[in-house]
Design a protein around this motif. Sequence first.
Motif, PDB file in Angstrom:
ATOM      1  N   CYS A 299      50.016  44.280  40.400  1.00  0.00           N
ATOM      2  CA  CYS A 299      51.090  43.823  41.292  1.00  0.00           C
ATOM      3  C   CYS A 299      51.148  42.298  41.240  1.00  0.00           C
ATOM      4  CB  CYS A 299      50.832  44.302  42.719  1.00  0.00           C
ATOM      5  SG  CYS A 299      49.369  43.585  43.501  1.00  0.00           S
ATOM      6  N   GLN A 300      52.191  41.733  41.825  1.00  0.00           N
ATOM      7  CA  GLN A 300      52.350  40.277  41.790  1.00  0.00           C
ATOM      8  C   GLN A 300      51.175  39.555  42.435  1.00  0.00           C
ATOM      9  OE1 GLN A 300      56.402  40.039  43.549  1.00  0.00           O
ATOM     10  NE2 GLN A 300      56.877  38.775  41.791  1.00  0.00           N
ATOM     11  N   ALA A 301      50.711  40.067  43.577  1.00  0.00           N
ATOM     12  CA  ALA A 301      49.623  39.388  44.279  1.00  0.00           C
ATOM     13  C   ALA A 301      48.354  39.378  43.437  1.00  0.00           C
ATOM     14  CB  ALA A 301      49.368  40.059  45.625  1.00  0.00           C
ATOM     15  N   CYS A 302      48.003  40.521  42.858  1.00  0.00           N
ATOM     16  CA  CYS A 302      46.781  40.590  42.041  1.00  0.00           C
ATOM     17  C   CYS A 302      46.911  39.729  40.794  1.00  0.00           C
ATOM     18  CB  CYS A 302      46.479  42.043  41.678  1.00  0.00           C
ATOM     19  SG  CYS A 302      45.848  43.030  43.057  1.00  0.00           S
ATOM     20  N   ALA A 303      48.112  39.688  40.190  1.00  0.00           N
ATOM     21  CA  ALA A 303      48.309  38.866  38.997  1.00  0.00           C
ATOM     22  C   ALA A 303      48.137  37.381  39.323  1.00  0.00           C
ATOM     23  CB  ALA A 303      49.692  39.121  38.405  1.00  0.00           C
ATOM     24  N   LEU A 304      48.711  36.946  40.471  1.00  0.00           N
ATOM     25  CA  LEU A 304      48.571  35.547  40.857  1.00  0.00           C
ATOM     26  C   LEU A 304      47.122  35.189  41.162  1.00  0.00           C
ATOM     27  CD1 LEU A 304      51.708  35.092  43.143  1.00  0.00           C
ATOM     28  CD2 LEU A 304      51.385  34.213  40.834  1.00  0.00           C
ATOM     29  N   ASN A 309      41.781  32.818  39.809  1.00  0.00           N
ATOM     30  CA  ASN A 309      40.339  33.020  39.627  1.00  0.00           C
ATOM     31  C   ASN A 309      39.884  32.707  38.206  1.00  0.00           C
ATOM     32  OD1 ASN A 309      39.849  33.825  42.294  1.00  0.00           O
ATOM     33  ND2 ASN A 309      40.411  35.946  41.857  1.00  0.00           N
ATOM     34  N   ARG A 310      40.792  32.834  37.244  1.00  0.00           N
ATOM     35  CA  ARG A 310      40.456  32.494  35.867  1.00  0.00           C
ATOM     36  C   ARG A 310      40.644  31.003  35.581  1.00  0.00           C
ATOM     37  NH1 ARG A 310      42.823  37.104  31.760  1.00  0.00           N
ATOM     38  NH2 ARG A 310      42.318  38.948  33.000  1.00  0.00           N
ATOM     39  N   ARG A 322      52.053  37.863  31.211  1.00  0.00           N
ATOM     40  CA  ARG A 322      51.627  38.946  30.312  1.00  0.00           C
ATOM     41  C   ARG A 322      50.197  38.758  29.830  1.00  0.00           C
ATOM     42  NH1 ARG A 322      55.505  36.475  26.965  1.00  0.00           N
ATOM     43  NH2 ARG A 322      56.935  38.193  27.383  1.00  0.00           N
ATOM     44  N   MET A 323      49.705  37.534  29.815  1.00  0.00           N
ATOM     45  CA  MET A 323      48.319  37.309  29.412  1.00  0.00           C
ATOM     46  C   MET A 323      47.337  37.898  30.402  1.00  0.00           C
ATOM     47  SD  MET A 323      48.239  33.481  27.853  1.00  0.00           S
ATOM     48  CE  MET A 323      46.472  33.628  27.632  1.00  0.00           C
TER      49      MET A 323
END
Length: 381
Positions: A299-304, A309-310, A322-323
């Motif tokens: 989802c958008q929140a987890c992707a952000l 975090n990375r 997409r990365m």
Amino acid sequence: MPAPTCSSCHAARAALRRPRSGQALCGSCFCAAFEAEVLHTVIAGRLLPSGAVVAVGASGGKDSTVLAHVLRELAPRLGITLHLVAVDEGIGGYRDAALEAVSSQAARWELPLTIVAYADLFGGWTMDAVARSTAGSGRSRSCCTFCGVLRRRALEEGARLVGATHIVTGHNADDMAETVLMNFLRGDAGRLARGGVLGSAGEGCALPRCRPLQFASQKEVVLYAHFRRLRYFSEECVYAPEAFRGHARDLLKRLEAARPSAVLDLVHSAERLALAPAARPPPPGTCTRCGALASHALCQACALLDGLNRGLPRLAIGKGRRMLQAEPPLPGNPSQATSDPAAPQESCSCEQSRDGATLCREGGDRAGATCDLQSDVSPSE
């Protein structure tokens, strides 16, 4: 020249002319008309059924203050229960004062209040921390992108915490018209087609959401607060000047000056938009990490949050996202790219777009790479 008599009660002197209709009303009649129109919006749209436990997104600003006050007045007729839910984004020197205003409102109106914080929900991340993380990557203007997505998630979590069945937010007609303009300018057909409805029915595990003030202009929201003597927090967020929405707001003001009906015209045009079957996005699935509604593996929140975090916040926005989609595509969505988590992810070394003239598309010279510049041009605030 003396003020005309109120065209509704024909007794008191008119205090204003309604921006939309030009009708001359006294303060009391205007407030009664405003509340009646919100009631009509809720009933006609079947937004809040009797017995609903409603979480009101409370920021302390004019819109959420007026929304909470109006729904409190209408609650006996609608048969609903209200609970204020405020979000602490962790913005130093700004949010603390706004939360004090919300707490004061809750005490004055005897409404329960729950405050949820980004730091507690998102592994210690606050908006100030996000801003520091994105500042060095040239993405400071995307703070509102992060905040909008995380705030929506936080409000959902807060509503579930209090046992709410529905969520309401204070978006007014000007807010909705700005969103329509932004989606037009970005060419975002999917959001345009679903942006005009009064709310969402709550697909999957999401709670139903609605916007009872969607047809109320910002001017009338301010007038209602004035005549009801409502106190609200009026400072602008420290990160707001960087947002793309500000450009849409300036454009909308110029359009409204030339055509007073421009705001509602835009809102109603979004209601009537529809996508051809071939252009419709696939049905949403669920996030593989948190189970929330999602059109991709994350989802958008987890992707952000994954990008933060990375240490790659810029790659969580736009096509750079997409990365971060290391999981396989959702069933029935073959267009979603699949990446190999074991393969090293690189940024494109393309130099052709440094002047902003062209884009190298898909990372250009390196297989599997994502162009840094491509991810800069389509923030989704």
